[in-house]
Design a protein around this motif. Structure first.
Motif, PDB file in Angstrom:
ATOM      1  N   PHE A 131     -42.094  -9.349 -37.797  1.00 56.72           N
ATOM      2  CA  PHE A 131     -40.925  -9.759 -37.031  1.00 56.72           C
ATOM      3  C   PHE A 131     -41.314 -10.698 -35.886  1.00 56.72           C
ATOM      4  O   PHE A 131     -40.632 -11.698 -35.632  1.00 56.72           O
ATOM      5  CB  PHE A 131     -40.209  -8.528 -36.468  1.00 56.72           C
ATOM      6  CG  PHE A 131     -38.975  -8.878 -35.679  1.00 56.72           C
ATOM      7  CD1 PHE A 131     -37.832  -9.308 -36.315  1.00 56.72           C
ATOM      8  CD2 PHE A 131     -38.967  -8.781 -34.292  1.00 56.72           C
ATOM      9  CE1 PHE A 131     -36.685  -9.639 -35.588  1.00 56.72           C
ATOM     10  CE2 PHE A 131     -37.840  -9.105 -33.561  1.00 56.72           C
ATOM     11  CZ  PHE A 131     -36.692  -9.541 -34.216  1.00 56.72           C
ATOM     12  N   GLY A 132     -42.395 -10.395 -35.191  1.00 56.67           N
ATOM     13  CA  GLY A 132     -42.820 -11.244 -34.075  1.00 56.67           C
ATOM     14  C   GLY A 132     -43.136 -12.663 -34.507  1.00 56.67           C
ATOM     15  O   GLY A 132     -42.869 -13.626 -33.777  1.00 56.67           O
ATOM     16  N   ALA A 133     -43.682 -12.815 -35.702  1.00 53.22           N
ATOM     17  CA  ALA A 133     -44.048 -14.147 -36.190  1.00 53.22           C
ATOM     18  C   ALA A 133     -42.831 -15.007 -36.492  1.00 53.22           C
ATOM     19  O   ALA A 133     -42.940 -16.237 -36.561  1.00 53.22           O
ATOM     20  CB  ALA A 133     -44.926 -14.022 -37.434  1.00 53.22           C
ATOM     21  N   THR A 134     -41.649 -14.391 -36.670  1.00 47.74           N
ATOM     22  CA  THR A 134     -40.465 -15.191 -36.993  1.00 47.74           C
ATOM     23  C   THR A 134     -39.964 -16.002 -35.798  1.00 47.74           C
ATOM     24  O   THR A 134     -39.295 -17.023 -35.995  1.00 47.74           O
ATOM     25  CB  THR A 134     -39.304 -14.303 -37.469  1.00 47.74           C
ATOM     26  OG1 THR A 134     -38.919 -13.406 -36.426  1.00 47.74           O
ATOM     27  CG2 THR A 134     -39.691 -13.516 -38.696  1.00 47.74           C
ATOM     28  N   THR A 135     -40.270 -15.570 -34.562  1.00 49.65           N
ATOM     29  CA  THR A 135     -39.733 -16.259 -33.382  1.00 49.65           C
ATOM     30  C   THR A 135     -40.204 -17.711 -33.294  1.00 49.65           C
ATOM     31  O   THR A 135     -39.374 -18.618 -33.156  1.00 49.65           O
ATOM     32  CB  THR A 135     -40.087 -15.496 -32.099  1.00 49.65           C
ATOM     33  OG1 THR A 135     -39.575 -14.165 -32.188  1.00 49.65           O
ATOM     34  CG2 THR A 135     -39.496 -16.179 -30.881  1.00 49.65           C
ATOM     35  N   PRO A 136     -41.506 -17.994 -33.349  1.00 52.67           N
ATOM     36  CA  PRO A 136     -41.909 -19.408 -33.304  1.00 52.67           C
ATOM     37  C   PRO A 136     -41.445 -20.197 -34.527  1.00 52.67           C
ATOM     38  O   PRO A 136     -41.117 -21.381 -34.410  1.00 52.67           O
ATOM     39  CB  PRO A 136     -43.448 -19.348 -33.220  1.00 52.67           C
ATOM     40  CG  PRO A 136     -43.809 -17.983 -33.669  1.00 52.67           C
ATOM     41  CD  PRO A 136     -42.679 -17.091 -33.291  1.00 52.67           C
ATOM     42  N   PHE A 137     -41.396 -19.561 -35.702  1.00 50.61           N
ATOM     43  CA  PHE A 137     -40.888 -20.266 -36.871  1.00 50.61           C
ATOM     44  C   PHE A 137     -39.407 -20.594 -36.705  1.00 50.61           C
ATOM     45  O   PHE A 137     -38.933 -21.659 -37.110  1.00 50.61           O
ATOM     46  CB  PHE A 137     -41.105 -19.421 -38.134  1.00 50.61           C
ATOM     47  CG  PHE A 137     -42.515 -19.441 -38.649  1.00 50.61           C
ATOM     48  CD1 PHE A 137     -43.127 -20.637 -38.982  1.00 50.61           C
ATOM     49  CD2 PHE A 137     -43.232 -18.269 -38.795  1.00 50.61           C
ATOM     50  CE1 PHE A 137     -44.433 -20.681 -39.450  1.00 50.61           C
ATOM     51  CE2 PHE A 137     -44.538 -18.288 -39.265  1.00 50.61           C
ATOM     52  CZ  PHE A 137     -45.141 -19.497 -39.591  1.00 50.61           C
ATOM     53  N   ALA A 138     -38.666 -19.663 -36.094  1.00 49.48           N
ATOM     54  CA  ALA A 138     -37.248 -19.926 -35.816  1.00 49.48           C
ATOM     55  C   ALA A 138     -37.104 -21.091 -34.856  1.00 49.48           C
ATOM     56  O   ALA A 138     -36.217 -21.940 -35.001  1.00 49.48           O
ATOM     57  CB  ALA A 138     -36.590 -18.678 -35.239  1.00 49.48           C
ATOM     58  N   LYS A 139     -37.985 -21.149 -33.861  1.00 52.86           N
ATOM     59  CA  LYS A 139     -37.947 -22.254 -32.894  1.00 52.86           C
ATOM     60  C   LYS A 139     -38.181 -23.591 -33.594  1.00 52.86           C
ATOM     61  O   LYS A 139     -37.511 -24.594 -33.288  1.00 52.86           O
ATOM     62  CB  LYS A 139     -39.012 -22.021 -31.816  1.00 52.86           C
ATOM     63  CG  LYS A 139     -39.011 -23.041 -30.692  1.00 52.86           C
ATOM     64  CD  LYS A 139     -37.806 -22.883 -29.796  1.00 52.86           C
ATOM     65  CE  LYS A 139     -37.862 -23.828 -28.606  1.00 52.86           C
ATOM     66  NZ  LYS A 139     -36.680 -23.704 -27.729  1.00 52.86           N
ATOM     67  N   LEU A 140     -39.100 -23.608 -34.551  1.00 55.58           N
ATOM     68  CA  LEU A 140     -39.361 -24.836 -35.302  1.00 55.58           C
ATOM     69  C   LEU A 140     -38.141 -25.253 -36.123  1.00 55.58           C
ATOM     70  O   LEU A 140     -37.750 -26.425 -36.140  1.00 55.58           O
ATOM     71  CB  LEU A 140     -40.556 -24.629 -36.233  1.00 55.58           C
ATOM     72  CG  LEU A 140     -41.958 -24.662 -35.622  1.00 55.58           C
ATOM     73  CD1 LEU A 140     -42.990 -24.235 -36.650  1.00 55.58           C
ATOM     74  CD2 LEU A 140     -42.286 -26.055 -35.092  1.00 55.58           C
TER      75      LEU A 140
END
Length: 353
Positions: free
Chosen positions: A18-27
């Motif tokens: 779940f934590g890894a989705t935040t920067p990918f969402a930002k991209l």
């Protein structure tokens, strides 16, 4: 307390995904609207897990060990509330907040989900609280406030408030999901994705968003399958074994994975406030890990269904042909029992202190 290794690692792996989705969402927010991205994330989760269910059914069509009942009618409102709070409101607020918040800051702010989860579990659902967990939550809250607060005429940034609102929605979701956590975790997560995905997608289209390119759809859905789908399945399994507040505490490490990935994608030296906030949150997590809870307690008679092995809490007969394989799933009864051991407020330890 003796940590259950499998349960702890399950919660930590859920947090990492779940934590890894935040920067990918930002991209992805650079090309997709917040509601469109939230919709694709949950569509990826729902469709991906539906395929998992199909493959699982084809792989074991006549598995006599599985006797899982359907979700009970009394559990449907809990599931519906979890979908509304965590599948519709939560991701939309997060995407709106991330559109004006640095990815690393947004990742650390997600620690507030664990705090809100524990507060609701303690105050509303009366889950027991120990001193280390309480002090850990105080440290995490202090870190979140320090990270969010900006001096100047604008005060608290709107983006940070929206991310905090998303955390509150997911905290409500976590506590409601606990009520149905003995059901198939893949089914629970799949239902959320298949409902929340189209709702967010429809809102995006209603607000004027256009259909994205196929490669953008694929990236978003794949991210959603791992970060929202698989992560939620693992989270539900952890809820059964650790209780809501403790699972939320382990899940608080999610932002650390997001921060590390964010700094790798956007190399920059964070401010001193960032490091102070991170230290406070790390202290909170460490305090959670030091918790010890053991006392004499009584198990009241109950009947439910979940995946289990025949440990000290599961000494029952079977009314179907069983080949001795474990773990397995079926409806079973628990007789009253009094004993002492270190434990979490899991599905078998909902007693009053």
């Amino acid at each position: 307390m003796q940590i259950r290794p499998n349960a702890a690692w399950t919660a930590l792996l859920a947090a990492a995904l779940f934590g890894a989705t935040t920067p990918f969402a930002k991209l992805l927010l650079g090309t997709l609207s917040p509601f469109m991205l939230a919709g694709l994330f949950y569509l990826g989760s729902g469709v991906g897990l539906a395929l998992v269910l199909v493959v699982r059914r084809l792989a074991r069509p006549h598995d006599a060990r599985e006797h899982s009942p359907q979700m009970q009618a009394t559990e449907v409102p809990w599931q519906a509330g979890a979908i509304l709070a965590g599948g519709v409101a939560g991701p939309a607020l997060l995407m709106l907040g991330l559109s004006s918040t640095p990815a690393a800051t947004g990742a650390l702010l997600l620690n507030l989900e664990g705090v809100f989860t524990a507060l609701i579990a303690w105050v509303v659902f009366r889950e027991n609280v120990d001193l280390n967990v309480l002090l850990g939550m105080v440290a995490i809250v202090a870190g979140g406030v320090l990270l969010s607060w900006q001096t100047g005429p604008d005060g608290l940034p709107a983006g940070a408030v929206l991310v905090a609102g998303a955390c509150l929605c997911w905290a409500v979701d976590n506590n409601l999901t606990r009520k149905v956590s003995t059901n198939d975790a893949v089914v629970i997560a799949c239902l959320k994705g298949l409902v929340a995905g189209p709702v967010n997608f429809g809102i995006a289209l209603w607000l004027g968003a256009r259909l994205p390119a196929a490669n953008q759809v694929a990236k978003a859905m794949l991210t959603g399958f791992a970060g929202y789908g698989v992560s939620l399945v693992l989270f539900v399994v952890a809820l059964r074994n650790l209780g809501t507040a403790r699972t939320g505490a382990y899940f608080s490490v999610a932002p650390l994975f997001g921060v590390i990935l964010s700094i790798a994608i956007w190399p920059a030296m964070p401010s001193v406030f960032f490091w102070c906030a991170g230290a406070l949150m790390a202290l909170g997590i460490w305090l959670h890990l030091r918790e010890h809870h053991a006392h004499a307690h009584t198990h009241e008679p109950m009947e439910h269904a979940h995946r289990h092995s025949h440990d000290e809490h599961h000494q029952h007969e079977h009314d179907f042909d069983w080949d001795g394989s474990e773990p397995h799933t079926h409806s079973h009864s628990h007789a009253q029992m009094l004993h002492t051991h270190a434990h979490y407020p899991d599905v078998h330890h909902q007693h009053v202190h």
